[in-house]
Design an enzyme around this catalytic site. Structure first.
Site, PDB file in Angstrom:
ATOM      1  N   LYS A  84       0.526  -1.299  -0.257  1.00 31.96           N
ATOM      2  CA  LYS A  84       0.252  -0.298   0.096  1.00 31.96           C
ATOM      3  C   LYS A  84       1.233   1.050  -0.039  1.00 31.96           C
ATOM      4  CE  LYS A  84      -4.697  -0.534   2.195  1.00 31.96           C
ATOM      5  NZ  LYS A  84      -5.451  -0.164   3.452  1.00 31.96           N
TER       6      LYS A  84
HETATM    7  O1  G3P Z   1      -9.878   0.424   4.464  1.00 35.69           O
HETATM    8  C1  G3P Z   1      -8.651   1.497   4.643  1.00 35.69           C
HETATM    9  C2  G3P Z   1      -9.935   1.532   5.999  1.00 35.69           C
HETATM   10  O2  G3P Z   1      -8.364   0.787   7.361  1.00 35.69           O
HETATM   11  C3  G3P Z   1      -9.834   3.208   6.397  1.00 35.69           C
HETATM   12  O3  G3P Z   1     -11.422   2.594   7.757  1.00 35.69           O
HETATM   13  O4  G3P Z   1     -13.231   3.542   8.982  1.00 35.69           O
HETATM   14  O5  G3P Z   1     -10.593   4.283   9.651  1.00 35.69           O
HETATM   15  O6  G3P Z   1     -12.038   5.354   7.426  1.00 35.69           O
HETATM   16  P1  G3P Z   1     -11.995   3.780   8.474  1.00 35.69           P
END
Ligand code: G3P
Length: 216
Positions: A84
């Site tokens: 990533k």
């Molecule tokens: O896939 C990306 C994810 O882990 C981020 O999620 O909920 O932290 O925005 P969030």
């Protein structure tokens, strides 16, 4: 649409893998630290051994050269590992170098169509628009997913779109309708996708009715 699990929790990954619908995993430094896991390398290698599909692991350094070196190192951890790289100008340069070396890249932290187009042109295997985080600031995150899918289709770009930062089951429905190749979902959301109260009521009713007629 394929489903990836967005977690670094080994138990959840093992459980998800048993369901037969999880074809990959995405992690990030926040998800790893949430689990309190000290050995990042060991965690990613273990996840790669559980799930045969792509497992995304993020570089955790800054600067083009440092990111390239760490990405090359991560790429040796397992055949199914995907690196990533953030959607920055430095990241773009890194992606184009890695793509020439056939290292699979997931361009993460993607918040605009322009970033997605550049990521695809640089050779990213996946781009990950963060739906929930766009929603958080009053934008329509799923519109971005739809736009990226449409533009990639229009120009026949082979980069796949991972709808990321998924927060609830309706996001999965919308991602599927938008044509996302993949939705990467937290374990809780995966369970919510399958749950329906009418199914539970129906199962209970069928079993109760069966008890009435089955021989004692
Ligand atoms: O896939 C990306 C994810 O882990 C981020 O999620 O909920 O932290 O925005 P969030």
């Amino acid at each position: 649409m394929r489903i990836f699990l967005d977690t670094a929790n080994i138990d959840q990954i093992r459980q998800g893998a048993k369901l037969g619908v999880v074809s990959g995993v995405t992690t990030n430094p926040s998800l790893v630290s949430k689990e309190g896991l000290a050995d990042y390398t060991a965690v990613v290698k273990e996840i790669c051994s559980i799930v045969p599909g792509p497992v995304s692991a993020e570089v955790v350094v800054e600067g083009v050269q440092a990111m390239i070196e760490q990405a090359r190192e991560i790429a040796t951890w397992a055949p199914n590992v995907v690196v990533k790289i953030p959607a920055t100008a430095d990241g773009l340069e890194v992606i184009s170098v890695l793509a020439k070396e056939d290292i699979k890249v997931n361009m993460t932290l993607c918040f605009s169509l322009n970033q997605a187009i550049l990521g695809a042109l640089a050779g990213a295997t996946y781009v990950s628009p963060f739906v929930g985080r766009l929603d958080d600031i009053g934008h329509d995150g799923m519109e971005l997913v739809k736009d990226i899918v449409d533009v990639f289709k229009h120009y026949q770009l082979s980069t796949e779109v991972i709808a990321a930062s998924i927060r609830h089951p309706e996001h999965c429905v919308a991602a599927a309708k938008a044509g996302a190749h993949i939705a990467t979902v937290p374990y809780k959301v995966l369970m919510q996708m399958m749950h329906h109260p009418l199914t539970d009521i129906g199962v209970t009713r069928f079993l109760t009715d069966w008890q009435r007629v089955s021989p004692q």
